[in-house]
Design an enzyme around this catalytic site. Sequence first.
Site, PDB file in Angstrom:
ATOM      1  CD  GLU A 156     -19.496 -21.742 -21.905  1.00  0.00           C
ATOM      2  OE1 GLU A 156     -19.986 -22.259 -22.938  1.00  0.00           O
ATOM      3  OE2 GLU A 156     -20.170 -21.314 -20.974  1.00  0.00           O
ATOM      4  N   GLY A 203     -21.443 -16.571 -23.697  1.00  0.00           N
ATOM      5  CA  GLY A 203     -22.654 -16.204 -24.416  1.00  0.00           C
ATOM      6  C   GLY A 203     -22.692 -16.870 -25.768  1.00  0.00           C
ATOM      7  CB  SER A 204     -24.689 -16.143 -28.763  1.00  0.00           C
ATOM      8  OG  SER A 204     -24.269 -14.853 -29.170  1.00  0.00           O
ATOM      9  CB  THR A 205     -21.027 -18.984 -31.534  1.00  0.00           C
ATOM     10  OG1 THR A 205     -20.913 -20.139 -30.682  1.00  0.00           O
ATOM     11  CG2 THR A 205     -19.887 -18.994 -32.534  1.00  0.00           C
ATOM     12  CD  GLU A 257     -26.444 -22.520 -27.745  1.00  0.00           C
ATOM     13  OE1 GLU A 257     -25.958 -23.136 -26.788  1.00  0.00           O
ATOM     14  OE2 GLU A 257     -26.024 -21.400 -28.118  1.00  0.00           O
ATOM     15  CB  CYS A 317     -23.894 -23.271 -23.368  1.00  0.00           C
ATOM     16  SG  CYS A 317     -22.922 -23.283 -21.845  1.00  0.00           S
ATOM     17  CE  LYS A 344     -23.758  -4.457 -19.537  1.00  0.00           C
ATOM     18  NZ  LYS A 344     -24.680  -5.596 -19.854  1.00  0.00           N
TER      19      LYS A 344
END
Length: 488
Positions: free
Chosen positions: A259, A237-239, A392, A293, A183
Site C-alpha cells: 500500500e 509506505g512510499s512507492t 506526493e 496517503c 516492524k
Amino acid sequence: MALRPASSSELLIDGKLVTGNGGTFDVMNPATEEVLGQAADATADDMDAAIAAARRAFDATDWSRDHAFRARCLRQLRDALLAHADEFRELTVAEVGCPAFLTSGPQFEGPVTDLGYFADLAENHEWTKDLGLAKPMGLKNTREVRSEGVGVVGAITPWNFPHQINFAKIGPALAAGCTVVLKPAPDTPWCAALVGKVIAEETDFPPGVINIVTSSDHSLGAQLSTDPRVDLVSFTGSTATGRKVMASAAETLKKVFLELGGKSAFIVLDDADLASACSMAAFNVVTHAGQGCAITTRLLVPREKLEEATALTRDAMSGFAAGDPTDPGTICGPLISAAQRQRVESYIELAKSEGGTIEVGGGRPADKSAGFFVEPTLISGLDNSARVAQEEIFGPVLVIIAHDGDDDAIRIANDSPYGLSGAVWGTDPDRINKVVNGVRTGTMGINGGIWYAADVPFGGYKQSGIGREMGVAGFEEYLESKAVATPA
C-alpha cells in the site's frame, strides 16, 4: 497495569517482553520537540529471533487451525486495548502529533474496534468448501477446497496512522491463522510496543504468534523481505521503498502486499455546490497536517470558476491554522519530524520556482517557536505537469488546477503515476457515475461520502500498490487455497 513506560519500552519476542540488543533510541514529541522517553532498539539478531519464534508458532502449534481460539484472542486484545483507551489516546497524540479528535476514529478507537470484525471473519469464513462429485478423466472423485493461513507474515508499517495500519495488518493476518512479525516505523515505536505489552500481559496469544520489533535501523524491514522463513510481506509506505521491498521479496518468491503513495484528485463538477466542495477539500488536506496517503491533494475545478474556487478554498484554509494537537479544536497538527518539515518546505519553494502562487500559508506559523509545524498552504497558477501536482508531498499542501469539463477532469485525475483515492462533487448522478467509472483509483468519495470502514477493501491502482487491505479481500490476502480430492 501502568501502560505508558516511565522511560523506555520493550520488544515482544516469543511471548516475552525483552530489551533490544541495540540499546534504546529516543521517542520525540513532534509538537514540542521534547524527548518523551526511549524505545527498545532491536538488532538483526533480535529480528532473527522474532522470525524464528513466528515460524515455530506457525509450524508446531494448532494456532493456524483453531479458528475459535484465534477469534477469542482477537476479541481479548480489542477489549484490553479499549480498557486502556485514555492512556493510548494521550500516548498517540504525544508520539504521532495527531489532532486529539482523530483518536476517536482512525488514530485509535476505530482500528481497535475493527479487531472484532476480523474475529468474526475467523469464525464465519468457509474454511472448507465442498465442490461435490466429479469425474475427471472418467474417475469419480469428491473434491474440496481448504483455506489455510499463508504462514509467517512480515508487517512493515509507517508512522502517520500507526494504529490503523498496524491493526489493518495484524487483525486479518492473525484471523487467517498466520503468525506475525511487526516492524513499526522508528518515528512512532511506542504505539506498537505498548500494544505488545498488552498482548503479553493481558491476552492468551501463544508465544511467537505475534512479535513486535521496534528499531531505529530501517534495514530490519529489508531483513523481513529477504528471510526465507517469512512467507508474506505486507508493507505500507512510499512507492520508492515499496519497489525495494518487492525486489527483495522476489529472491524467495514471497507473496507481497504493498500500500503505497497517492496524489489523489478532488474533482468539482460545474453543477456542484462550490462553497461546500472547496471547504471540504481544504478540510481534507489539512487534517493531520496532510500526512495521509489517501488524502486528496489536487483540487480540480471548472476553469470558469477557478477564481471563485481559489478564493473560497483560500478562505477555508485560512481558518485551519496549525495548532497544538492536544487542543480538541485542532485539525492541523505538526509534521512528524524535522526531516519531513524540510521535505514539505522544499516542495513549497519548488512550486514558487515553477511559477506557482502561494495563495495562503507557505511558511512556519509565527506563533510556534517549537514543533515541526507548517502552515496550511494553497498553491495556484500551475497545471498538472508541475512536480507539486505529480509528486506526493505528505503535508498540508493543496494544488488547485483548472479543468475544461468532465472528460478533462477525468484525464487530469488519471494523469498521475498513482491511483489510490479520489473524490467527486456534483449533482447529476449520471455525470458523477461517469467520473467514478473513469478515474482509475482504488477508492472514491461522492459529495463527502466516507469509504473507510473495516468491511471496505482499501488499496490502489498503478504505483499506489498491489492487493487490498481491510474487508474480506484484505483477509483473503493472508490465505492460501489447497485443493483436496478423494476417490469416490
